[in-house]
Design an enzyme around this catalytic site. Sequence first.
Site, PDB file in Angstrom:
ATOM      1  NE  ARG A  53      -1.769  -2.325   2.727  1.00 52.70           N
ATOM      2  CZ  ARG A  53      -1.948  -3.588   2.351  1.00 52.70           C
ATOM      3  NH1 ARG A  53      -2.997  -3.926   1.660  1.00 52.70           N
ATOM      4  NH2 ARG A  53      -1.067  -4.525   2.667  1.00 52.70           N
ATOM      5  CB  THR A  54       3.502   2.496   2.244  1.00 50.20           C
ATOM      6  OG1 THR A  54       2.737   2.123   3.393  1.00 50.20           O
ATOM      7  CG2 THR A  54       4.187   3.824   2.500  1.00 50.20           C
ATOM      8  CE  LYS A  82      27.044  -3.176  -7.029  1.00 47.12           C
ATOM      9  NZ  LYS A  82      27.312  -2.098  -8.011  1.00 47.12           N
ATOM     10  NE  ARG A 103       7.294   0.622   4.843  1.00 48.94           N
ATOM     11  CZ  ARG A 103       6.057   0.130   4.771  1.00 48.94           C
ATOM     12  NH1 ARG A 103       5.878  -1.118   4.373  1.00 48.94           N
ATOM     13  NH2 ARG A 103       5.015   0.873   5.090  1.00 48.94           N
ATOM     14  CG  HIS A 131       3.822   4.012   8.647  1.00 47.03           C
ATOM     15  ND1 HIS A 131       3.932   4.839   7.530  1.00 47.03           N
ATOM     16  CD2 HIS A 131       3.395   2.807   8.180  1.00 47.03           C
ATOM     17  CE1 HIS A 131       3.581   4.148   6.462  1.00 47.03           C
ATOM     18  NE2 HIS A 131       3.246   2.914   6.821  1.00 47.03           N
TER      19      HIS A 131
HETATM   20  C1  NCD Z   1       1.967  -1.174   8.107  1.00 48.19           C
HETATM   21  C2  NCD Z   1       3.472  -0.980   8.247  1.00 48.19           C
HETATM   22  O1  NCD Z   1       4.227  -1.181   7.303  1.00 48.19           O
HETATM   23  O2  NCD Z   1       3.848  -0.565   9.342  1.00 48.19           O
HETATM   24  N1  NCD Z   1       1.565  -1.342   6.788  1.00 48.19           N
HETATM   25  C3  NCD Z   1       1.231  -0.228   6.056  1.00 48.19           C
HETATM   26  O3  NCD Z   1       2.073   0.609   5.770  1.00 48.19           O
HETATM   27  N2  NCD Z   1      -0.036  -0.072   5.703  1.00 48.19           N
HETATM   28  C4  NCD Z   1       1.411  -2.182   9.014  1.00 48.19           C
HETATM   29  C5  NCD Z   1       1.986  -3.568   9.042  1.00 48.19           C
HETATM   30  O4  NCD Z   1       2.895  -3.909   8.305  1.00 48.19           O
HETATM   31  O5  NCD Z   1       1.469  -4.349   9.852  1.00 48.19           O
END
Ligand code: NCD
Length: 305
Positions: A53-54, A82, A103, A131
């Site tokens: 999703r993100t 590397k 991320r 997040h």
């Molecule tokens: C979440 C995350 O990556 O923290 N997912 C997201 O971004 N919607 C939640 C999760 O991974 O459980």
Amino acid sequence: MDLKGRSIVSIRDFPKEDIQAVVNKALEVKTGKWAGVLEGKVLATLFFEPSTRTRLSFEGAMVSMGGRVIGFADPDISSAKKGESLADTIRTVTGYCDVIVMRHNIEGAARLASQVADVPVINAGDGANQHPTQTFLDLVTIQEEFGQLQGLKVGMLGDLKYGRTVHSLCRALSLFNSKFSFISPPSLRMPDYTLERLKATGTSFVEVGDINELKDSLDVLYVTRIQKERFADFQEYERVAGAYRIGRDSLEQLGEKVRVMHPLPRVDEIVEDLDDTPNAIYFRQAHNGIPTRQALLGLVTGTIQ
Ligand code: NCD
């Protein structure tokens, strides 16, 4: 609120007025007002951890507003493999784009990246820490449901220790006088630093092990996945895996009007029989990732005011 040129690292960096302003801006973007403003802009997505999703909603947000996207979704195909340092990767990529979304599994990685980048860095999750963009889209969803963010009874259930989404969301909602119920196994409680801050600000909260211990109905139940990948001890994970299952039969206890949210992905903590009830708003929530991230990309690149 002027976010032009600013990184979005932690929800803790945002005062209440700015949080509300971002939410309002996302709702404005949803009306189509800022269509096409990202034309000519380039987004770099650096995903050192899995994402559906993100990453896709950031990419979708950029492309649908006329921008372009470069990046990687698998660190094994980047030079991190590397042995390149994160700082050097960022120093390089900063010259290829107008904004970076990253991320990373290490807490604080986004802060570090923001300190070496010449362009805004948006934290798409750093380990169990924060997040912030998920929180903004959660708040957009809550505002759509309730018309405002103030004074709601909010339950957070599941992995409150390692879940970065609840760490960010709890901080944000505490500024809006939420009354919290934290529902988790004892080993996955909300971290002490969070509880201490809630106490210091006079925010109401209870901690319970099961929804049956809740004394009051909820406006929102925010369900989270047990964060398997963050456990140092696999046996410890197995002890808590499958601890919760929220389904239609939970509604009586939670209150017939409760809105059930989840950042997704779900594993088994929400039963599919809940999906077609009016209470289940997690897919609508996921879809709000697009306008929310459009607003954030526009604000930090200065193309939305
Ligand atoms: C979440 C995350 O990556 O923290 N997912 C997201 O971004 N919607 C939640 C999760 O991974 O459980």
